[in-house]
Design a protein around this motif. Structure first.
Motif, mmCIF file in Angstrom:
data_model
loop_
_atom_site.group_PDB
_atom_site.id
_atom_site.type_symbol
_atom_site.label_atom_id
_atom_site.label_comp_id
_atom_site.label_asym_id
_atom_site.label_seq_id
_atom_site.Cartn_x
_atom_site.Cartn_y
_atom_site.Cartn_z
ATOM 1 N N HIS A 341 0.853 -1.190 0.000
ATOM 2 C CA HIS A 341 0.000 0.000 0.000
ATOM 3 C C HIS A 341 0.891 1.242 0.000
ATOM 4 O O HIS A 341 1.512 1.569 1.016
ATOM 5 N N THR A 343 0.209 4.208 0.203
ATOM 6 C CA THR A 343 -0.220 5.270 1.117
ATOM 7 C C THR A 343 0.693 5.336 2.341
ATOM 8 O O THR A 343 0.864 6.390 2.941
ATOM 9 N N THR A 345 4.149 5.684 3.658
ATOM 10 C CA THR A 345 5.418 6.139 3.101
ATOM 11 C C THR A 345 6.617 5.859 4.002
ATOM 12 O O THR A 345 7.755 5.893 3.542
ATOM 13 N N LEU A 358 1.909 8.580 6.572
ATOM 14 C CA LEU A 358 0.975 8.364 5.474
ATOM 15 C C LEU A 358 1.111 9.477 4.443
ATOM 16 O O LEU A 358 1.505 10.603 4.773
ATOM 17 N N ASP A 359 0.770 9.178 3.231
ATOM 18 C CA ASP A 359 0.873 10.122 2.127
ATOM 19 C C ASP A 359 -0.025 11.327 2.381
ATOM 20 O O ASP A 359 -1.257 11.215 2.404
ATOM 21 N N ILE A 362 -3.368 13.030 0.503
ATOM 22 C CA ILE A 362 -4.767 12.831 0.895
ATOM 23 C C ILE A 362 -5.061 13.779 2.056
ATOM 24 O O ILE A 362 -4.415 13.711 3.106
ATOM 25 N N VAL A 365 -5.369 12.833 6.055
ATOM 26 C CA VAL A 365 -5.294 11.374 5.990
ATOM 27 C C VAL A 365 -5.126 10.737 7.363
ATOM 28 O O VAL A 365 -5.711 9.687 7.648
ATOM 29 N N ASN A 388 -0.131 13.671 9.647
ATOM 30 C CA ASN A 388 -0.241 12.526 8.734
ATOM 31 C C ASN A 388 0.568 11.312 9.188
ATOM 32 O O ASN A 388 0.839 10.409 8.402
ATOM 33 N N LEU A 414 -7.353 0.578 4.566
ATOM 34 C CA LEU A 414 -6.619 0.968 3.363
ATOM 35 C C LEU A 414 -7.283 0.446 2.083
ATOM 36 O O LEU A 414 -7.252 1.109 1.041
ATOM 37 N N LEU A 418 -9.917 3.862 1.790
ATOM 38 C CA LEU A 418 -8.972 4.751 1.128
ATOM 39 C C LEU A 418 -9.404 5.163 -0.284
ATOM 40 O O LEU A 418 -9.278 6.344 -0.639
ATOM 41 N N GLN A 422 -9.469 9.243 -2.077
ATOM 42 C CA GLN A 422 -8.579 9.659 -3.156
ATOM 43 C C GLN A 422 -9.331 10.282 -4.328
ATOM 44 O O GLN A 422 -8.728 10.770 -5.266
#
Length: 423
Positions: A341, A343, A345, A358-359, A362, A365, A388, A414, A418, A422
């Motif tokens: 996933h 998302t 990072t 997390l990315d 978003i 998020v 995040n 996720l 998710l 997005q």
């Protein structure tokens, strides 16, 4: 292991009454606040009987309502509870046990009720010993809610940060600049502003900034720079301390640092108000020439009994090696999830203190994930300047089976939730 989503709604009348009685500054966790009525080990229960896996609350470090801690509290409260103007062997025993976990350079401990009070006192000791006023903090730090510690806590609102407080960015893996480079720049800015350095205070894994443990010992060079300019280093161990990091009792152990002052709180009492400042003796000599210190409730006999009981459990149940083992398993499972996933990072941390970045493409998020996890019966928090980063710090009695449940529900979020975020 399969867990049904909880999806309980908050009791509307209690939400309304709370807002009316407590005012607007008391913010509840989650979009749908939970009325918790009971908790044991890693589980918390609401008014309907629904249970939640606690993967966030670091206060009950040895588990909610631990019987040994509860018995120690009740037994001592039934005999005596007064202040530290009277002699009491239990208080001295507790102080000696805390000091035994510290480097030999740390020789005194002063008890308070909260981490905010502990950091406030540490701040005063630093000012008294250096004659300076300038302080360095990380740019999203949290060190308390007194007037002085709010000024050291950018995460509470940068408008509150004192003019004598200089902020330093958290480590950025993709940047060539180190945390120490930021500290050097802050010291240079102080000198240009005509501000004399008093010291630096840091949560030793930068918990509120997003949980940072790499590169190993990243704080050490920064501390050396501060000391070279006559400042002192305060290690705020309220969050990373008491075995949270597994092999290390304290975050400064993991960083390879001997602090000048150590502050601790929340986990010390497993939910009972208890905190402390541990300090190099020579600093207290200088402080005593300027000011005394007394705290009516800090380190009272009941608090000492509870603190001793927490240390008993950490030792008897081998919770530090358990946190190291379970934490390694947790991070491995999260990294495996990250491989599937995008998302996720980054996965960071030591022991049972883990940050999952997390990315941030978003919007909100972190809040979205934590709220959805709450709907599925798993409690987790957020950290970082952008909010995040998931902040995972469960009671140290967390086991591999609890990790599996967390991972299952996190992956469900996720995969099932998710995609709609997005759009």
């Amino acid at each position: 292991m399969t867990a049904k989503p909880v999806r309980t709604s908050p009791p509307a009348d209690l939400v309304t009454r709370r807002a009316a009685s407590l005012g607007p500054t008391y913010k509840a966790f989650y979009d749908k606040p939970i009325e918790i009525v009971e908790a044991h080990g890693v589980w918390m229960f609401d008014q309907t009987g629904a249970k939640f896996l606690d993967a966030y609350n670091n206060v009950p470090v040895v588990g909610h309502s631990h019987p040994h801690v509860v018995e120690a509290l009740a037994s001592q409260a039934a005999r005596l509870n007064t202040h530290t103007r009277y002699l009491h062997e239990g208080i001295v025993d507790f102080a000696d046990r805390i000091l035994a976990t510290m480097p030999r350079e740390i020789g005194h401990v002063i008890f308070t009720c909260t981490g905010s009070e502990a950091n406030d006192l540490a701040y005063r000791v630093a000012l008294a010993n250096t004659g300076g006023e300038g302080f360095i903090v990380s740019e999203h730090a949290y060190h308390g809610n007194t007037l002085a510690t709010s000024a050291l806590s950018p995460s509470a609102g940068t408008s509150l940060v004192g003019r004598n407080v200089y902020m330093v960015p958290a480590p950025e893996p993709k940047s060539e600049a180190s945390f120490a480079d930021g500290v050097a720049d802050a010291i240079s800015r102080m000198e240009r502003d005509g501000v004399r350095l008093a010291g630096m205070i840091a949560d030793t894994v930068l918990s509120s900034d997003g949980i940072f443990v790499e590169p190993h010992g990243f704080l050490r060079e920064a501390v050396e720079l501060v000391r070279a300019k006559g400042g002192v280093f305060i290690a705020d161990e309220v969050q990373p301390g008491h075995g949270r990091l597994g092999a290390a009792m304290w975050g400064f152990d993991a960083q390879g640092i001997v602090p000048d002052i150590v502050t601790m709180g929340k986990p010390m009492g497993n939910g009972f108000p208890l905190a402390a400042v541990a300090v190099r003796p020579e600093l207290m000599v200088s402080f005593r020439e300027i000011s005394g210190y007394f705290n009516t409730f800090g380190g009272n006999p009941v608090a000492a009994a509870v603190g001793n009981a927490v240390l008993d459990v950490l030792e008897s149940e081998a919770l530090l090696p358990s946190a190291e083992r379970v934490g390694a398993y947790f991070r491995a499972q999260l990294k495996d999830l990250a491989s599937r996933h995008r998302t996720i990072t980054s996965v960071r941390g030591l022991g049972l203190f883990i940050g999952v970045e997390l990315d941030d493409a978003i919007v909100n998020v972190g809040a979205k994930v934590s709220n959805e996890m709450r709907e599925r019966g798993v409690l987790v928090g957020t950290a970082g300047k952008q909010g995040n980063c998931l902040k995972i710090r469960p009671p140290l009695v967390f086991k591999e089976a609890h990790v599996d449940l967390f991972i299952e529900q996190f992956e469900n979020v996720l995969t099932q939730e998710l995609p709609s975020w997005q759009v």
